[in-house]
Design a protein around this motif. Structure first.
Motif, PDB file in Angstrom:
ATOM      1  N   SER A 143       7.780  -3.552   4.083  1.00 21.85           N
ATOM      2  CA  SER A 143       8.517  -4.266   5.123  1.00 21.85           C
ATOM      3  C   SER A 143       7.579  -5.212   5.856  1.00 21.85           C
ATOM      4  CB  SER A 143       9.110  -3.281   6.142  1.00 21.85           C
ATOM      5  OG  SER A 143      10.032  -2.430   5.524  1.00 21.85           O
ATOM      6  N   SER A 194       6.049  -6.981   9.198  1.00 18.68           N
ATOM      7  CA  SER A 194       5.739  -6.490  10.544  1.00 18.68           C
ATOM      8  C   SER A 194       6.469  -7.354  11.578  1.00 18.68           C
ATOM      9  CB  SER A 194       4.229  -6.533  10.787  1.00 18.68           C
ATOM     10  OG  SER A 194       3.790  -7.873  10.923  1.00 18.68           O
ATOM     11  N   ASN A 254       3.742  -5.054   6.940  1.00 17.75           N
ATOM     12  CA  ASN A 254       3.259  -3.776   7.467  1.00 17.75           C
ATOM     13  C   ASN A 254       2.729  -2.982   6.281  1.00 17.75           C
ATOM     14  OD1 ASN A 254       2.865  -1.224   8.408  1.00 17.75           O
ATOM     15  ND2 ASN A 254       4.897  -0.965   9.287  1.00 17.75           N
ATOM     16  N   SER A 288       3.977   0.535   5.559  1.00 16.22           N
ATOM     17  CA  SER A 288       5.390   0.746   5.252  1.00 16.22           C
ATOM     18  C   SER A 288       5.646   0.989   3.765  1.00 16.22           C
ATOM     19  CB  SER A 288       6.208  -0.470   5.698  1.00 16.22           C
ATOM     20  OG  SER A 288       5.892  -1.614   4.918  1.00 16.22           O
TER      21      SER A 288
END
Length: 185
Positions: free
Chosen positions: A79, A81, A88, A91
């Motif tokens: 994903s 950020s 991220n 993630s």
């Protein structure tokens, strides 16, 4: 968005924004990636709803313990950020790992979302010349195939009911297979 995302084999995704290469990579997974020859970070696909869900997918090779030539093929979801120019890294969720033993070539790697909303992943036949293990013709492994999965359902994914082998009662047949018999798509 004025951005071009650049997938680098060594394990970086970089952004060219308004004509300038940003100093910080969008994603840096170089410490996980086995890179060189035909191995490395091979593909990136943004979810069709990326603008609202921030999800994207990568395919890459990782080392196999005790195997200097082969690797594992990994499909992972990440994903973005709060900063749209940086993912991220924490993630990352692995959706699928495929053993790619013995040879370093024919890893495949294309990722794309179809108009049906499903994620398609092409995998190489496992390497060498002429597919000596005959992986591409076998339905009990995921090498030498185009896979189709529904990443919007289930955890980590669901196999679409329209896949050719979805209704097979043979537990050895991999239901993710959309097409088979491929060398290095």
């Amino acid at each position: 968005s004025g951005r071009i995302f650049i997938v680098e084999q060594a394990g970086y995704i970089r952004i060219l924004k308004n004509g300038s290469l940003l100093g910080t990579p969008f994603l840096d997974i170089h410490t996980s990636v086995k890179s060189g020859g035909e191995q490395g970070l091979l593909a990136l696909a943004f979810h069709p709803s990326y603008s609202t869900n921030g999800a994207f997918y990568v395919a890459y090779t990782v080392p196999r313990s005790g195997d200097a030539n082969g690797s594992n093929l990994v499909l992972q979801k990440f994903s973005v950020s709060a900063n749209p120019d940086v993912a991220n890294p924490a993630s990352g969720v692995t959706l699928l790992t495929i053993s790619h033993p013995t040879y370093s070539n024919h890893n495949g790697g294309t990722l794309a979302f179809g108009e049906d909303g499903y994620l398609y992943w092409s995998t190489g036949d496992g390497g060498s010349g002429g597919d000596p293990a005959n992986n591409a013709q076998q339905l009990n492994n995921l090498l030498g195939k185009i896979l189709r999965i529904d990443v919007d359902s289930g955890s980590p994914y669901v196999i679409p009911a329209g896949n050719p082998f979805f209704s097979s009662v043979d537990p050895n047949i991999k239901k993710e297979i959309w097409a088979y018999g491929l060398r290095n798509p």
